[in-house]
Design a protein around this motif. Structure first.
Motif, mmCIF file in Angstrom:
data_model
loop_
_atom_site.group_PDB
_atom_site.id
_atom_site.type_symbol
_atom_site.label_atom_id
_atom_site.label_comp_id
_atom_site.label_asym_id
_atom_site.label_seq_id
_atom_site.Cartn_x
_atom_site.Cartn_y
_atom_site.Cartn_z
ATOM 1 N N VAL A 342 -38.124 -1.908 37.364
ATOM 2 C CA VAL A 342 -39.537 -1.720 37.702
ATOM 3 C C VAL A 342 -39.953 -0.320 37.243
ATOM 4 O O VAL A 342 -39.314 0.674 37.603
ATOM 5 C CB VAL A 342 -39.784 -1.884 39.212
ATOM 6 C CG1 VAL A 342 -41.269 -1.664 39.538
ATOM 7 C CG2 VAL A 342 -39.336 -3.264 39.674
ATOM 8 N N ILE A 343 -41.013 -0.241 36.449
ATOM 9 C CA ILE A 343 -41.493 1.031 35.913
ATOM 10 C C ILE A 343 -42.709 1.491 36.741
ATOM 11 O O ILE A 343 -43.719 0.785 36.815
ATOM 12 C CB ILE A 343 -41.894 0.905 34.424
ATOM 13 C CG1 ILE A 343 -40.804 0.167 33.634
ATOM 14 C CG2 ILE A 343 -42.183 2.276 33.846
ATOM 15 C CD1 ILE A 343 -39.469 0.842 33.631
ATOM 16 N N LEU A 344 -42.576 2.667 37.352
ATOM 17 C CA LEU A 344 -43.649 3.225 38.184
ATOM 18 C C LEU A 344 -44.163 4.528 37.570
ATOM 19 O O LEU A 344 -43.440 5.187 36.817
ATOM 20 C CB LEU A 344 -43.119 3.506 39.591
ATOM 21 C CG LEU A 344 -42.541 2.310 40.372
ATOM 22 C CD1 LEU A 344 -41.957 2.790 41.695
ATOM 23 C CD2 LEU A 344 -43.594 1.246 40.598
ATOM 24 N N PRO A 345 -45.396 4.918 37.888
ATOM 25 C CA PRO A 345 -45.913 6.203 37.391
ATOM 26 C C PRO A 345 -45.165 7.379 38.021
ATOM 27 O O PRO A 345 -44.738 7.313 39.182
ATOM 28 C CB PRO A 345 -47.384 6.175 37.802
ATOM 29 C CG PRO A 345 -47.452 5.211 38.922
ATOM 30 C CD PRO A 345 -46.406 4.170 38.674
ATOM 31 N N PHE A 346 -44.984 8.435 37.251
ATOM 32 C CA PHE A 346 -44.225 9.595 37.716
ATOM 33 C C PHE A 346 -44.854 10.241 38.948
ATOM 34 O O PHE A 346 -44.169 10.868 39.760
ATOM 35 C CB PHE A 346 -44.118 10.628 36.581
ATOM 36 C CG PHE A 346 -43.170 11.742 36.885
ATOM 37 C CD1 PHE A 346 -41.800 11.547 36.837
ATOM 38 C CD2 PHE A 346 -43.647 12.999 37.245
ATOM 39 C CE1 PHE A 346 -40.922 12.576 37.138
ATOM 40 C CE2 PHE A 346 -42.772 14.029 37.537
ATOM 41 C CZ PHE A 346 -41.401 13.828 37.474
ATOM 42 N N ALA A 347 -46.144 10.057 39.134
ATOM 43 C CA ALA A 347 -46.852 10.665 40.271
ATOM 44 C C ALA A 347 -46.313 10.193 41.610
ATOM 45 O O ALA A 347 -46.409 10.897 42.627
ATOM 46 C CB ALA A 347 -48.349 10.369 40.175
ATOM 47 N N LEU A 348 -45.713 9.004 41.652
ATOM 48 C CA LEU A 348 -45.178 8.487 42.919
ATOM 49 C C LEU A 348 -43.986 9.301 43.419
ATOM 50 O O LEU A 348 -43.611 9.199 44.591
ATOM 51 C CB LEU A 348 -44.749 7.022 42.743
ATOM 52 C CG LEU A 348 -45.852 5.967 42.953
ATOM 53 C CD1 LEU A 348 -45.321 4.574 42.683
ATOM 54 C CD2 LEU A 348 -46.396 6.031 44.383
ATOM 55 N N CYS A 349 -43.371 10.078 42.530
ATOM 56 C CA CYS A 349 -42.277 10.940 42.962
ATOM 57 C C CYS A 349 -42.736 11.940 44.020
ATOM 58 O O CYS A 349 -41.932 12.438 44.825
ATOM 59 C CB CYS A 349 -41.697 11.698 41.768
ATOM 60 S SG CYS A 349 -40.806 10.650 40.603
ATOM 61 N N GLU A 350 -44.023 12.260 44.021
ATOM 62 C CA GLU A 350 -44.570 13.213 44.977
ATOM 63 C C GLU A 350 -45.001 12.542 46.284
ATOM 64 O O GLU A 350 -45.564 13.184 47.164
ATOM 65 C CB GLU A 350 -45.765 13.926 44.340
ATOM 66 C CG GLU A 350 -45.396 14.712 43.075
ATOM 67 C CD GLU A 350 -46.616 15.305 42.403
ATOM 68 O OE1 GLU A 350 -47.747 15.065 42.897
ATOM 69 O OE2 GLU A 350 -46.447 16.021 41.389
ATOM 70 N N PHE A 378 -37.654 2.871 37.935
ATOM 71 C CA PHE A 378 -37.745 3.962 36.959
ATOM 72 C C PHE A 378 -39.163 4.536 36.969
ATOM 73 O O PHE A 378 -40.112 3.872 37.406
ATOM 74 C CB PHE A 378 -37.403 3.446 35.542
ATOM 75 C CG PHE A 378 -35.962 3.065 35.354
ATOM 76 C CD1 PHE A 378 -35.033 3.991 34.959
ATOM 77 C CD2 PHE A 378 -35.532 1.759 35.616
ATOM 78 C CE1 PHE A 378 -33.696 3.649 34.779
ATOM 79 C CE2 PHE A 378 -34.198 1.408 35.459
ATOM 80 C CZ PHE A 378 -33.294 2.363 35.039
ATOM 81 N N PHE A 379 -39.269 5.734 36.452
ATOM 82 C CA PHE A 379 -40.586 6.394 36.439
ATOM 83 C C PHE A 379 -40.985 6.692 34.997
ATOM 84 O O PHE A 379 -40.169 7.110 34.175
ATOM 85 C CB PHE A 379 -40.535 7.677 37.246
ATOM 86 C CG PHE A 379 -40.234 7.452 38.717
ATOM 87 C CD1 PHE A 379 -41.244 7.081 39.585
ATOM 88 C CD2 PHE A 379 -38.935 7.583 39.189
ATOM 89 C CE1 PHE A 379 -40.943 6.846 40.916
ATOM 90 C CE2 PHE A 379 -38.644 7.355 40.517
ATOM 91 C CZ PHE A 379 -39.649 6.985 41.389
ATOM 92 N N LYS A 380 -42.265 6.500 34.732
ATOM 93 C CA LYS A 380 -42.801 6.764 33.415
ATOM 94 C C LYS A 380 -43.539 8.093 33.415
ATOM 95 O O LYS A 380 -44.454 8.308 34.215
ATOM 96 C CB LYS A 380 -43.774 5.642 33.021
ATOM 97 C CG LYS A 380 -44.343 5.772 31.617
ATOM 98 C CD LYS A 380 -45.230 4.582 31.300
ATOM 99 C CE LYS A 380 -45.789 4.687 29.876
ATOM 100 N NZ LYS A 380 -46.679 3.554 29.554
ATOM 101 N N THR A 381 -43.130 8.972 32.526
ATOM 102 C CA THR A 381 -43.769 10.293 32.477
ATOM 103 C C THR A 381 -44.994 10.268 31.580
ATOM 104 O O THR A 381 -45.130 9.388 30.726
ATOM 105 C CB THR A 381 -42.771 11.341 31.957
ATOM 106 O OG1 THR A 381 -42.304 10.932 30.673
ATOM 107 C CG2 THR A 381 -41.602 11.467 32.899
#
Length: 381
Positions: A342-350, A378-381
């Motif tokens: 699953v690819i998520l936006p990097f902003a969710l890391c915050e 996974f996160f997409k930068t």
């Protein structure tokens, strides 16, 4: 190793060799049968019939070359090379029939010795001349057969050499009669017929093997398998099928590549396999490569897999509160199970709380759906 020519040049060379052979066999047939009748040599007459069968085979080759050289079309996507195979089989059947007729006729003469003929001494010279002519014709036709990779033309070359061998038998038979062995000419005629029949059987069996898509020789298949293993990116090969069509070979191969590479990279490895085999093996005309992420030869009986639409519905169900945040997802089919990325936006890391809920839902999904082994985030930068 003889130089291999292109298809158009090959067809011209095959036609020329066949026309030369036909002309020589017309002359030989007339001379042998004519002198055989005048000189009362059954063996020379049988040899003349052998030359006539050579002439008929030349005509079949000419027809087969014209039909087989036509380009592939909608109804014949693999081309028309099987016409050569069919012609070879017909030629073989004809030779068997001719051989049977000659043997039957000579056995009748042997059963009634009074009907045996005494050959004229001049027939010895005709037999000797035939040996020289057919041996030259054999080498000439064989050389062109190797350049054009034509099995039919090579079979015709050996048929011409068999005519030289049969003339040796005729020479010995006539000489033996002149030395006081009256049965020798008839026996020589029967031996010639048996030689013709053996060639016919070989041609028929070879044609049948080709028509039922018999594999290429084991040694060649082993070379092909080794060549595939040498291609960069190929991790294994678990299914390799080969077949012959005329002088052309066709290959179906299932190769195993790294399951984590992209579709385009896997496709490029498959193209590399195809191009390398066509370049390295003269007989190989086309290669169909199936790219696998694993050895799936024993998995044909498994149930319907979860496809992309099915996985998307599951993600929308288990991650209903977060489906707007899902950028993309990837699926890996391995060992009969599924891995989902699953690819998520990097902003969710915050947003650690939101992220923790997504991870729990992904774990619940993999635990609840039997065919899903793991779900990665996974996160997409």
């Amino acid at each position: 190793m003889a130089e291999v020519c292109d298809a158009a040049t090959a067809d011209k060379l095959k036609a020329r060799a066949t026309y030369v052979g036909a002309l020589v066999n017309i002359v030989q047939t007339c001379i042998k049968i004519g002198f055989g009748i005048l000189g009362q040599s059954a063996a020379l007459i049988a040899d003349g019939i052998h030359s006539l069968s050579d002439l008929l085979s030349d005509l079949l080759v000419i027809i087969a070359i014209k039909l087989g050289s036509r380009e592939a079309d909608h109804e014949h996507p693999y081309g028309h090379r099987r016409f050569e195979t069919i012609a070879t089989g017909i030629l073989g059947v004809g030779l068997i029939a001719v051989a049977g007729a000659i043997v039957w006729h000579e056995m009748e003469h042997i059963a009634v010795p009074e009907t045996l003929h005494v050959p004229d001494a001049r027939t010895l010279g005709i037999a000797a001349l035939s040996i020289l002519i057919n041996e030259w014709l054999y080498h000439y036709t064989k050389r062109i057969a190797k350049r054009t990779r034509s099995k039919l033309l090579l079979a015709n070359a050996w048929h011409q050499r068999s005519d030289a061998f049969s003339s040796v038998v005729v020479l010995a038979g006539i000489a033996a009669v002149l030395l006081g062995y009256p049965f020798a000419d008839a026996i020589a005629a029967a031996v010639v017929a048996l030689m013709v029949g053996k060639i016919g059987l070989s041609l028929v069996f070879d044609s049948i093997k080709e028509l039922v898509d018999t594999s290429l020789p084991p040694e060649l298949v082993a070379e092909i398998r080794a060549a595939i293993h040498q291609i960069d990116g190929v991790e294994g090969i678990h299914l390799l099928r080969t077949r012959q069509m005329g002088e052309d070979a066709y290959i179906d191969a299932h190769i195993v590549v790294d399951p984590r590479i992209t579709v385009s990279e896997g496709h490029m490895i498959g193209d590399a396999v195809r191009d390398d085999l066509i370049r390295r093996f003269d007989d190989v005309m086309d290669v169909l490569v199936h790219v696998d992420p694993e050895d799936d030869e024993g998995m044909s009986g498994r149930s319907r897999p979860l496809l992309r639409g099915d996985v998307q519905q599951l993600l929308e169900h288990y991650l209903a509160d977060f489906k707007q945040a899902i950028e993309d997802f990837r699926i890996h089919y391995l060992d009969g199970q599924i891995e989902v990325e699953v690819i998520l936006p990097f902003a969710l890391c915050e947003q650690p709380q939101q992220l923790e809920k997504i991870k729990k839902q992904c774990a619940l999904m993999s635990a609840s759906v039997k065919r899903i082994d793991r779900v990665f985030v996974f996160f997409k930068t």
